[in-house]
Design a protein around this motif. Sequence first.
Motif, PDB file in Angstrom:
ATOM      1  N   ILE A  80       0.862  -1.185   0.000  1.00  0.00           N
ATOM      2  CA  ILE A  80       0.000   0.000   0.000  1.00  0.00           C
ATOM      3  C   ILE A  80       0.896   1.233   0.000  1.00  0.00           C
ATOM      4  O   ILE A  80       1.867   1.301   0.767  1.00  0.00           O
ATOM      5  CB  ILE A  80      -0.924   0.020   1.236  1.00  0.00           C
ATOM      6  CG1 ILE A  80      -1.752  -1.276   1.278  1.00  0.00           C
ATOM      7  CG2 ILE A  80      -1.836   1.243   1.220  1.00  0.00           C
ATOM      8  CD1 ILE A  80      -2.540  -1.463   2.544  1.00  0.00           C
ATOM      9  N   ASN A  85      -4.819   2.288  -8.871  1.00  0.00           N
ATOM     10  CA  ASN A  85      -5.605   3.314  -8.182  1.00  0.00           C
ATOM     11  C   ASN A  85      -6.970   2.748  -7.828  1.00  0.00           C
ATOM     12  O   ASN A  85      -7.722   2.326  -8.712  1.00  0.00           O
ATOM     13  CB  ASN A  85      -5.791   4.535  -9.083  1.00  0.00           C
ATOM     14  CG  ASN A  85      -4.479   5.212  -9.408  1.00  0.00           C
ATOM     15  OD1 ASN A  85      -3.951   5.991  -8.633  1.00  0.00           O
ATOM     16  ND2 ASN A  85      -3.931   4.869 -10.562  1.00  0.00           N
ATOM     17  N   ASN A 122       1.589   4.159   1.343  1.00  0.00           N
ATOM     18  CA  ASN A 122       1.319   5.040   2.489  1.00  0.00           C
ATOM     19  C   ASN A 122       2.630   5.191   3.252  1.00  0.00           C
ATOM     20  O   ASN A 122       3.656   4.671   2.820  1.00  0.00           O
ATOM     21  CB  ASN A 122       0.204   4.464   3.370  1.00  0.00           C
ATOM     22  CG  ASN A 122       0.537   3.056   3.866  1.00  0.00           C
ATOM     23  OD1 ASN A 122       1.693   2.624   3.839  1.00  0.00           O
ATOM     24  ND2 ASN A 122      -0.484   2.359   4.307  1.00  0.00           N
ATOM     25  N   LYS A 147     -10.963  -2.575   3.238  1.00  0.00           N
ATOM     26  CA  LYS A 147     -11.151  -1.458   4.194  1.00  0.00           C
ATOM     27  C   LYS A 147     -10.433  -1.745   5.518  1.00  0.00           C
ATOM     28  O   LYS A 147     -10.065  -0.818   6.233  1.00  0.00           O
ATOM     29  CB  LYS A 147     -12.634  -1.188   4.413  1.00  0.00           C
ATOM     30  CG  LYS A 147     -13.342  -2.274   5.196  1.00  0.00           C
ATOM     31  CD  LYS A 147     -14.634  -1.802   5.818  1.00  0.00           C
ATOM     32  CE  LYS A 147     -15.117  -2.938   6.683  1.00  0.00           C
ATOM     33  NZ  LYS A 147     -16.316  -2.958   7.301  1.00  0.00           N
ATOM     34  N   ASP A 168      -7.336   0.070   5.774  1.00  0.00           N
ATOM     35  CA  ASP A 168      -7.505   1.513   5.566  1.00  0.00           C
ATOM     36  C   ASP A 168      -7.423   1.889   4.086  1.00  0.00           C
ATOM     37  O   ASP A 168      -6.999   2.992   3.738  1.00  0.00           O
ATOM     38  CB  ASP A 168      -6.475   2.326   6.372  1.00  0.00           C
ATOM     39  CG  ASP A 168      -6.656   2.119   7.864  1.00  0.00           C
ATOM     40  OD1 ASP A 168      -7.811   1.850   8.278  1.00  0.00           O
ATOM     41  OD2 ASP A 168      -5.665   2.197   8.598  1.00  0.00           O
ATOM     42  N   ILE A 169      -7.762   0.941   3.233  1.00  0.00           N
ATOM     43  CA  ILE A 169      -7.798   1.270   1.811  1.00  0.00           C
ATOM     44  C   ILE A 169      -9.123   1.971   1.525  1.00  0.00           C
ATOM     45  O   ILE A 169     -10.194   1.444   1.873  1.00  0.00           O
ATOM     46  CB  ILE A 169      -7.640  -0.001   0.946  1.00  0.00           C
ATOM     47  CG1 ILE A 169      -6.224  -0.544   1.119  1.00  0.00           C
ATOM     48  CG2 ILE A 169      -7.927   0.305  -0.531  1.00  0.00           C
ATOM     49  CD1 ILE A 169      -6.007  -1.904   0.502  1.00  0.00           C
ATOM     50  N   HIS A 178     -13.333   3.693  -5.025  1.00  0.00           N
ATOM     51  CA  HIS A 178     -14.352   3.039  -4.218  1.00  0.00           C
ATOM     52  C   HIS A 178     -15.744   3.350  -4.775  1.00  0.00           C
ATOM     53  O   HIS A 178     -16.030   4.479  -5.150  1.00  0.00           O
ATOM     54  CB  HIS A 178     -14.259   3.514  -2.764  1.00  0.00           C
ATOM     55  CG  HIS A 178     -15.399   3.047  -1.922  1.00  0.00           C
ATOM     56  ND1 HIS A 178     -15.558   1.723  -1.592  1.00  0.00           N
ATOM     57  CD2 HIS A 178     -16.450   3.721  -1.372  1.00  0.00           C
ATOM     58  CE1 HIS A 178     -16.663   1.592  -0.866  1.00  0.00           C
ATOM     59  NE2 HIS A 178     -17.223   2.789  -0.716  1.00  0.00           N
ATOM     60  N   THR A 230      -6.831   5.399  -2.749  1.00  0.00           N
ATOM     61  CA  THR A 230      -5.614   4.716  -2.295  1.00  0.00           C
ATOM     62  C   THR A 230      -4.878   4.130  -3.498  1.00  0.00           C
ATOM     63  O   THR A 230      -5.495   3.611  -4.428  1.00  0.00           O
ATOM     64  CB  THR A 230      -5.962   3.575  -1.314  1.00  0.00           C
ATOM     65  OG1 THR A 230      -6.663   4.126  -0.211  1.00  0.00           O
ATOM     66  CG2 THR A 230      -4.709   2.857  -0.828  1.00  0.00           C
ATOM     67  N   GLN A 231      -3.554   4.224  -3.445  1.00  0.00           N
ATOM     68  CA  GLN A 231      -2.751   3.609  -4.506  1.00  0.00           C
ATOM     69  C   GLN A 231      -2.071   2.346  -3.986  1.00  0.00           C
ATOM     70  O   GLN A 231      -1.579   2.311  -2.860  1.00  0.00           O
ATOM     71  CB  GLN A 231      -1.683   4.592  -4.983  1.00  0.00           C
ATOM     72  CG  GLN A 231      -2.243   5.721  -5.827  1.00  0.00           C
ATOM     73  CD  GLN A 231      -1.143   6.461  -6.550  1.00  0.00           C
ATOM     74  OE1 GLN A 231      -0.093   6.723  -5.977  1.00  0.00           O
ATOM     75  NE2 GLN A 231      -1.385   6.800  -7.802  1.00  0.00           N
ATOM     76  N   LEU A 232      -2.061   1.324  -4.825  1.00  0.00           N
ATOM     77  CA  LEU A 232      -1.366   0.086  -4.475  1.00  0.00           C
ATOM     78  C   LEU A 232      -0.220  -0.104  -5.455  1.00  0.00           C
ATOM     79  O   LEU A 232      -0.384   0.082  -6.664  1.00  0.00           O
ATOM     80  CB  LEU A 232      -2.310  -1.113  -4.562  1.00  0.00           C
ATOM     81  CG  LEU A 232      -3.574  -1.056  -3.715  1.00  0.00           C
ATOM     82  CD1 LEU A 232      -4.412  -2.309  -3.955  1.00  0.00           C
ATOM     83  CD2 LEU A 232      -3.228  -0.927  -2.238  1.00  0.00           C
TER      84      LEU A 232
END
Lengths: 612, 340
Positions: free
Chosen positions: A474, A523, A476, A499, A502-503, A526, A507-509
């Motif tokens: 993730i 990207n 972050n 979730k 905390d995605i 949601h 949020t980018q993975l």
Amino acid sequence: MATHVTGILDENLRNSVKSAKILVVGAGGIGCELLKNLVLTGFEDIELIDLDTIDISNLNRQFLFQKVHVGRSKSEVARESALRFNPQANIVAYHDSITKPTYGVPFFKKFTLVMNALDNRAARNHVNRMCLAAGVPLVESGTAGYLGQVTVIKKGVTECYECQPKPAQKTFPGCTIRNTPSEPIHCIVWAKHLFNQLFGEVDPDEDVSPDAADPEQVGDAGQAALEAEANDEGNVNRVSTRGWATSHNYDAKKLFGKLFYDDIMYLLSMDKLWEKRRKPTPLQWDKLPDADGVVEGEELIQDQRPWTISQCYDVFAAAVGSLYKKLQGSGEDLVWDKDDKDSMDFVTACANIRAHIFGIPQKSRFDVKSMAGNIIPAIATTNAVIAGLIVLESIKILQGRLNDCKTVYLNRRPNFKNWLLVPCVLVKPNPKCYVCSEKPEICVRLNVEKTTVRTLEERILKASLNMVAPDVEIVNNRGTILISSEEGETEENNDKLLKDFDIIDGTQLNCDDFLQNYTLTLNIIHSEKLEEGVEFEVLGNPEELKKAQEEQAKKDAESAVANNEGASVSTVMENDDLVCLDDEEPKKRKVEEESPQPAKKMRAESPDIIMI
Amino acid sequence: MSHLKMRVMDKSSEKITEDEAALYDRQIRLWGLDAQKRLRGARILVAGVCGMGAEVTKNLVLAGVKSVVLLDHRDLTQNDTFSNFLAPPDAIGQNVAMASEERAQVLNPMVDVVADPSNIEEKTEEFFKDFDVVFVSRCKREQLVKINNICRSNKILFLAGDVFGQVGYMFSDFMDHSYADEVKEKVEVPGQDQPVEETKIVRRVESFVPITQALEVDWTSPEYNKRLKRTSPSYFIMQVLMEFVSLYGRTPDPTKRDADIVELLTIKNALLDKLSIPPEKVKNDFAEFVFGQLSPVCAILGGVTAQEIIKAVSQKDAPLKNFFFFNTVEGVGIVESIGV
């Protein structure tokens, strides 16, 4: 061996052909022809890989194989046969899958050229990435019936195999399959789903029971009772098909009664569905209709002769019996296979009984096999022409004439210029390609409150984005590792929801596949408004997506037509190498002389282009 | 009609066996059972067992014709083994038809494959009468003309073709050829908003001409003069090579490369002059690329030719009329209708 003698090919080319190290991926229809052309032309250092074994239906075109070879490894027999054409050639055969980690970037780097002779999109995607990573030129090819195509892929110079989105597989809304079939294919898809529900891996997306949440039906106050039965997933709360069958010991008569009488009665009770449709006719096994309208086909081969409904019942009962025995015997789920007699019998019988119930034309076992097995017809002549073209494009690459390389199409009929073999200039790479661009990026729409890490890995990264063994981090401050390709390292995450990590929207993975030497930024978008049954949508590059969304918004404003197609979709085929078989006359095939960037346009315009 | 022909006609109407259905499954799904039945009645002559001949043979034997006779009086040379994969490389010096028989037979035991080592020039009209299709390669122009005429008077489908290095051609004369063609039509269906596309089968007839007529068009006539610019140079290259073969009784030889190039250019200049065509219509470098037979080019010509035979025998789909050319320099596979 044309290189042995001066005068056929020029001196420089003779040497580069002789010393080139070639990887041929696939020893099937194209592969057999290609291997012959290669050894005759004088290529003497060849490695050949194919995971398949020889089947009787291969022998009409895969001419390096004979009846005595049925069951043996394709690559090994192809090697033996081709060596007899040129005993001096050095051919290494692998009976293996090219996607295995054994064949990593260092393996690919050994080769001067890679030639694909594949029949499925997943392997093509993978080899594309491996060649991009290894910097090796790839000659890509494909055939379907009378049509064929060859192209050249070189990182940074041409489009890669994944630069343009491929047409999606044809899918059908879940309620068409479950409630209101109107075409033979709907019944065949239903029958394949039924097979999996009864004997195979149960997939909740492949429910075969009546769908009480059908948008056409829902909202009818008179059906309150029905709705009360339905759970929030829309499915009627009751025992699973598998559970029901098990509790009745797979008794064919009882199964028949449930599937073709009780469930149909249930559908009939959803009366809104039948206001504008022909009502289905429930069937009872002991009151089957007489053979009406079925003609005996004396001239036809066995599989092409139509079955009466009572024949269908007999085949159904026999197939259920032996499939149940197999299921009990192996203790494992069965896998549907078009070449397995019982599996094919079961699907043909069930599809035809259901077709009869809904007043849909029945299909012979031969035709059902084509549709259910996604069989792409294949002939020797097309493969021979395409394999010839592969070598000619390869020769240009060896001569350093990449600029002269072309995408060449084999048409069924000559085009407006009377060309049967049509060369088109190679297209430049798509700068937004989620595979070959400098910083690959893609957007995926999903519901972070419902999507598990397992779904992300299996369905999105592997099945949809074609990674083999992704590592996911993730983006972050903490750099949380979500998925590790090392076995066991992140297993406990599998059933957790996105979730939980905390995605959220935006949020980018960071998804990395070590084997493919490929890193993709994913990207997350949601959304709680995904259509029922749809777990996620891959939306493409962020910039392109923005453009598309703006256009869509415009369109939506223009036509606010209610769409009650609704609900989940079913994928027809498990193979993803679906090829356009429409061989309609090409409308406007633009070729190099007329347009600077023709191939791209062609794809969009011509209905008969094979997306290889 | 000979006794043999009658017997074969009977066989073609017999049922396809389950063994055949399994073997030919993937092609029956493409061209249908009727086409397969017609194929299995077809008796084919492949005269000139070269690289292209081998490709045509392979494709037709695999497709499941009734029989293939391989006719060639020449002995296998080393050059032949670079494209004729039916002849084992260790059979150099042996008759090429005989040497190719076994491998051709192994491709499909259901097809009768027979080798005939005699010279096509000694064959009489009677010989050709036992075939439904005659494909001729590596042959002098006068022979092509003669055999074409024999085929015409006996209603035999005639094709000629050859590969010279990186250049190849196919010619076909199917006389008045009737076939079933698929046509897609938009049809209005009551109750449906949009017209539905339907595939209809229509019967069509296509008229062909003998090879003399296709080779002897008047390029100064208004019609052909107008077409000259669009006509593939391959058409004239083919004529140069036919002339070369007729003069020397052989194809250009890599071991006599320099001398043969000179001769080819001489023939070219004389031919184009005779036809009143400017010499630059065919660039001189063509002579560099016509030695031996390049295997991939044989695969392309042999594939297209065999498919034309399959279409013609099964009386399905529009035939290519009446030339097909491919050369690696242009990279285009082009159909030309000349003399028709």
